[in-house]
Design an enzyme around this catalytic site. Sequence first.
Site, short mmCIF file in Angstrom:
data_model
loop_
_atom_site.label_atom_id
_atom_site.label_comp_id
_atom_site.label_asym_id
_atom_site.label_seq_id
_atom_site.Cartn_x
_atom_site.Cartn_y
_atom_site.Cartn_z
N ASP A 1 0.86 -1.18 0.00
CA ASP A 1 0.00 0.00 0.00
C ASP A 1 0.90 1.24 0.00
O ASP A 1 2.12 1.12 -0.06
CB ASP A 1 -0.97 -0.02 1.20
CG ASP A 1 -2.32 0.58 0.83
OD1 ASP A 1 -2.34 1.74 0.37
OD2 ASP A 1 -3.34 -0.10 0.97
N HIS B 1 -2.82 3.11 -4.77
CA HIS B 1 -2.16 2.72 -3.51
C HIS B 1 -0.75 2.21 -3.78
O HIS B 1 -0.31 1.19 -3.23
CB HIS B 1 -2.99 1.65 -2.78
CG HIS B 1 -4.26 2.20 -2.20
ND1 HIS B 1 -4.28 3.06 -1.12
CD2 HIS B 1 -5.57 2.00 -2.54
CE1 HIS B 1 -5.54 3.39 -0.83
NE2 HIS B 1 -6.34 2.76 -1.68
N GLU C 1 -9.76 2.71 -5.35
CA GLU C 1 -9.34 4.08 -5.02
C GLU C 1 -8.12 4.53 -5.82
O GLU C 1 -7.11 4.93 -5.26
CB GLU C 1 -9.02 4.15 -3.51
CG GLU C 1 -10.22 3.81 -2.65
CD GLU C 1 -9.94 3.87 -1.15
OE1 GLU C 1 -10.79 4.39 -0.42
OE2 GLU C 1 -8.87 3.39 -0.70
C1 ACM Z 1 -11.01 -0.40 0.43
O1 ACM Z 1 -11.51 -0.34 1.57
N1 ACM Z 1 -10.39 0.64 -0.10
C2 ACM Z 1 -11.08 -1.62 -0.35
#
Ligand code: ACM
Length: 550
Positions: free
Chosen positions: A190, A261, A343
Amino acid sequence: MRIVFSLLMAITCCAAASAQTVNIIPQPVSVKTGKGQFTVSPSTVLVVQDEGDRKAADFLNKYLRQYYGFSLPVKKQATKNAIRFNTRKFIRKPDNDAYSFSSTPAGVSIDGDTYEGTFYGMQTLIQLLPLTKSKSLAIPAVSIQDEPRFGYRGMMLDCSRHFFDLAFVKKYIDYLALHKFNYFHWHLTDDQGWRIEIKKYPELMSKGAWRNGTVIGRYPGTGNDNEHYGGYYTQEQVKEIVQYAADRHITVVPEIEMPGHASAAITAYPDLSCFPETPTKAYYPKECAWAGDSTGKQVVQSWGVYADVFCAGKENTFKFLQDVIDEILPLFPSQYIHVGGDECPKSNWQKCAKCQQRMKENNLKDEHELQSYFIQRMEKYINEKGKTLIGWDEILEGGLAPNAWVMSWRGEKGGIEAAKQHHNVIMTPTDYVYFDYNQTKKEDSVTIGGYINLEKVYGYNPVPKELTAEEGKFIVGAQANLWTEYVTNPGKVEYMVFPRMTALSEVLWTPLEKKNWPAFEKKLKTQYKRYDRWGSDYHKEHFKATAANK
Ligand code: ACM
Ligand code: ZN
């Protein structure tokens, strides 16, 4: 008179004690109580047929040694005082992990349709053991028929935001096993840290695995702790975890995040960004404190979503990710590889000449289609290696990759849509199974917020009403996610997951018509004692909190 009264008290008390011993979570399909009891003692023998059944015997022995101070001999046969593990052999492996369990004063038999089934029967036996430490453990006579409702029963642990050592990852896997879960989703990369050794790209470990500090308190925080923080799992350690999980019939699904991420990977290899020269600080929220060097690419020190994502226009990005996949696949026998997909801001792609060029060449009408191109290209590579891609529900945007499984997290909408398109779905909606959310309105530790109490988790049905019976079959199960921005240590992990994970185990295992909230609440009192026995932390306020929240 006093003697008669004492005698009466003793009978009532013992009757109550033995009645309490059948407190199995998740609730089995069928439980019939018999007469009498069987006593497990150091002279009891574990009878196994083969190495497959030995996993169940080994787990039981480890548990007995740890919590009761003795273990049992494992033999191929015994005439009496035995617990028999006896997986039935079929020509074709059944597609469900059912088991039968029988305890009588003469002995215990656990007959799984599969080795997994036998292992689950052994977990049921553990839950029949008394909770006080003794070398004479009476379990009630019962006859149980049982099998899971869903094939995918998962728990995720985010080891990027905070790093958990090998010993705790194993403990977490034990918790899964004790609850009859069968998938451990390991969130390994991440923005805040890359956590798995990739030999071809050493800077992922020397740079991507470390940050110069972490914001203090709830976002945007009140400062920065200025502590060098990080760590990663070597490939040898990963193999150890995978084997540890396999010994407990748990599959480890690794998650390597893309295209978003990605800032830890970009810190290691800036060319993976659309804009290698732009320092990370330029993307960093102004209100969050920063520690140490702020030039160039840096692993971020706060939470949220970052716009510095993998460039979708450069061939080098795909070469890098394919190389990573090439090292990941041999480590994880799992059929499924999670590539994230959630995201991913599109602002860099909009400004990047290479990303725009890629869109033009492939007739992609917007950046969502570019994301879809990205995931589909990775899926093709993963499929060619014989594996299946899982992604968060954003992978629906711009068109779903042909064989992908979808993890529906932004509610159930994505999962419903994917099931209607006949894709397999794992439900993991924020409304029910985000275990980083508070479980009481009066939470006093720092958390991300939200509110999901135990009853809400218990009441969850992963198969949405919107689906037809045929479409509903695409819901393969559900999973709770533990994101760890505000979960810095093992005790806090336990506090966040218990008892909600215990409730989820029943959601995933027990037939819908057998679920019973008042009965579960009663069993919870015994479960609290089990947590105590394990030395685990847990959220203790359920009974108080439900009264206070009314
Ligand atoms: C997430 O909670 N961004 C998968
Ligand atoms: Zn780009």
